[in-house]
Scaffold this motif. Structure first.
Motif, short mmCIF file in Angstrom:
data_model
loop_
_atom_site.label_atom_id
_atom_site.label_comp_id
_atom_site.label_asym_id
_atom_site.label_seq_id
_atom_site.Cartn_x
_atom_site.Cartn_y
_atom_site.Cartn_z
N ALA A 1 6.27 -59.89 -35.96
CA ALA A 1 6.32 -58.42 -35.97
C ALA A 1 7.32 -57.96 -37.02
N VAL A 2 6.96 -56.92 -37.74
CA VAL A 2 7.82 -56.34 -38.77
C VAL A 2 8.55 -55.12 -38.22
N ALA A 3 7.84 -54.32 -37.41
CA ALA A 3 8.44 -53.07 -36.93
C ALA A 3 7.88 -52.69 -35.57
N ALA A 4 8.70 -51.96 -34.83
CA ALA A 4 8.28 -51.38 -33.56
C ALA A 4 8.53 -49.89 -33.65
N TYR A 5 7.70 -49.14 -32.92
CA TYR A 5 7.77 -47.68 -32.98
C TYR A 5 7.88 -47.11 -31.57
N PHE A 6 8.72 -46.07 -31.45
CA PHE A 6 8.88 -45.36 -30.19
C PHE A 6 8.55 -43.90 -30.42
N THR A 7 7.88 -43.29 -29.45
CA THR A 7 7.57 -41.87 -29.52
C THR A 7 8.49 -41.12 -28.56
N THR A 8 8.43 -39.81 -28.61
CA THR A 8 9.29 -39.01 -27.74
C THR A 8 8.64 -38.76 -26.39
N THR A 9 9.46 -38.41 -25.44
CA THR A 9 8.99 -38.04 -24.11
C THR A 9 9.90 -36.95 -23.56
N ALA B 1 18.63 -31.38 -14.85
CA ALA B 1 19.16 -30.27 -14.06
C ALA B 1 19.17 -28.97 -14.85
N ASP B 2 19.37 -29.07 -16.16
CA ASP B 2 19.43 -27.87 -17.00
C ASP B 2 18.12 -27.59 -17.74
N GLY B 3 17.01 -28.15 -17.26
CA GLY B 3 15.71 -27.92 -17.89
C GLY B 3 15.12 -29.20 -18.45
N MET B 4 14.14 -29.04 -19.32
CA MET B 4 13.48 -30.20 -19.93
C MET B 4 14.31 -30.71 -21.10
N ARG B 5 14.37 -32.01 -21.23
CA ARG B 5 15.12 -32.63 -22.31
C ARG B 5 14.21 -33.62 -23.03
N LEU B 6 14.23 -33.60 -24.35
CA LEU B 6 13.42 -34.50 -25.15
C LEU B 6 14.22 -35.76 -25.46
N GLY B 7 13.61 -36.90 -25.27
CA GLY B 7 14.27 -38.17 -25.55
C GLY B 7 13.26 -39.17 -26.07
N TRP B 8 13.69 -40.41 -26.19
CA TRP B 8 12.79 -41.47 -26.66
C TRP B 8 12.17 -42.17 -25.46
N SER B 9 10.89 -42.45 -25.55
CA SER B 9 10.22 -43.19 -24.49
C SER B 9 10.78 -44.60 -24.44
N PRO B 10 11.01 -45.15 -23.25
CA PRO B 10 11.57 -46.51 -23.16
C PRO B 10 10.52 -47.61 -23.38
N PHE B 11 9.31 -47.22 -23.77
CA PHE B 11 8.24 -48.19 -23.98
C PHE B 11 7.83 -48.21 -25.44
N GLY C 1 7.21 -34.80 -31.99
CA GLY C 1 6.51 -35.41 -33.12
C GLY C 1 7.31 -36.43 -33.88
N ASP C 2 8.61 -36.56 -33.59
CA ASP C 2 9.41 -37.59 -34.26
C ASP C 2 9.02 -38.97 -33.77
N ILE C 3 9.23 -39.95 -34.62
CA ILE C 3 8.96 -41.35 -34.29
C ILE C 3 10.21 -42.14 -34.65
N LEU C 4 10.59 -43.07 -33.78
CA LEU C 4 11.74 -43.94 -34.05
C LEU C 4 11.20 -45.29 -34.49
N ARG C 5 11.58 -45.72 -35.69
CA ARG C 5 11.09 -46.99 -36.25
C ARG C 5 12.21 -48.01 -36.24
N VAL C 6 11.93 -49.17 -35.67
CA VAL C 6 12.87 -50.28 -35.65
C VAL C 6 12.31 -51.35 -36.58
N HIS C 7 12.92 -51.51 -37.75
CA HIS C 7 12.47 -52.49 -38.74
C HIS C 7 13.21 -53.80 -38.49
N LEU C 8 12.49 -54.80 -38.03
CA LEU C 8 13.14 -56.03 -37.56
C LEU C 8 13.76 -56.88 -38.67
N PRO C 9 13.11 -57.07 -39.83
CA PRO C 9 13.76 -57.92 -40.86
C PRO C 9 15.08 -57.37 -41.36
N THR C 10 15.21 -56.05 -41.47
CA THR C 10 16.45 -55.47 -41.99
C THR C 10 17.36 -54.94 -40.88
#
Length: 159
Positions: free
Chosen positions: A63-71, A76-86, A142-151
């Motif tokens: 694998a070269v890279a893994a990608y995470f989307t938002t969720t 308590a203070d409303g909806m919060r945007l974060g990264w999906s743990p999957f 709509g943001d994506i978190l990219r984890v580039h494994l070689p670097t």
């Protein structure tokens, strides 16, 4: 001096456990005064993604890279945007896969069920790192978190 040394390695015991217990609001207040660099959390993220990728069946291409989307999470203070743990996608090429939603149907999941799914199926260290990075640098829809494994680079891609 000992405390200062512990805080420079936030992924080590007992600091790691203490940081996990902080609520996001407390984390923000604490981190803004005492510790800012998210690099240690990025390294936890990379190491957990590498372990996940190593355990996946495949045709032998690493694998070269893994990608995470938002969720969205209810807080308590409303909806919060974060990264999906999957991991949304695991790629063996440099090309970024199309991670746009393919459906328009939305299904509401009760808060308890969503939390249970994360507790049962998500990697706790990976989840903690994603949560801390989301607090330090909140994602947008709509943001994506990219984890580039070689670097070992972790980058946020805005779509």
């Amino acid at each position: 001096m000992e405390l200062a040394e512990l805080l420079t390695a936030p992924t080590e015991h007992p600091v790691r456990e203490a940081l996990r217990e902080l609520a996001p609001g407390n984390w923000t207040r604490w981190s803004s005064r005492h510790w800012r660099p998210p690099e240690a959390w990025r390294q936890v993220l990379v190491s957990r993604v590498k372990a996940f990728a190593a355990g996946q069946p495949g045709d032998g291409r690493p694998a070269v890279a893994a990608y995470f989307t938002t969720t969205e999470r209810r807080a308590a203070d409303g909806m919060r945007l974060g990264w999906s743990p999957f991991v949304a996608a695991l790629s063996d090429t440099e090309a970024i896969p199309d991670l746009r939603p393919t459906r328009t149907t939305v299904t509401a999941v009760p808060v308890g069920e969503a939390a249970l799914a994360e507790e049962v199926f998500a990697d706790p260290e990976l989840t903690a790192a994603l949560n801390r990075l989301a607090v330090l640098d909140p994602p947008d829809h709509g943001d994506i978190l990219r984890v580039h494994l070689p670097t070992r680079a972790v980058t946020r891609i805005s779509t």
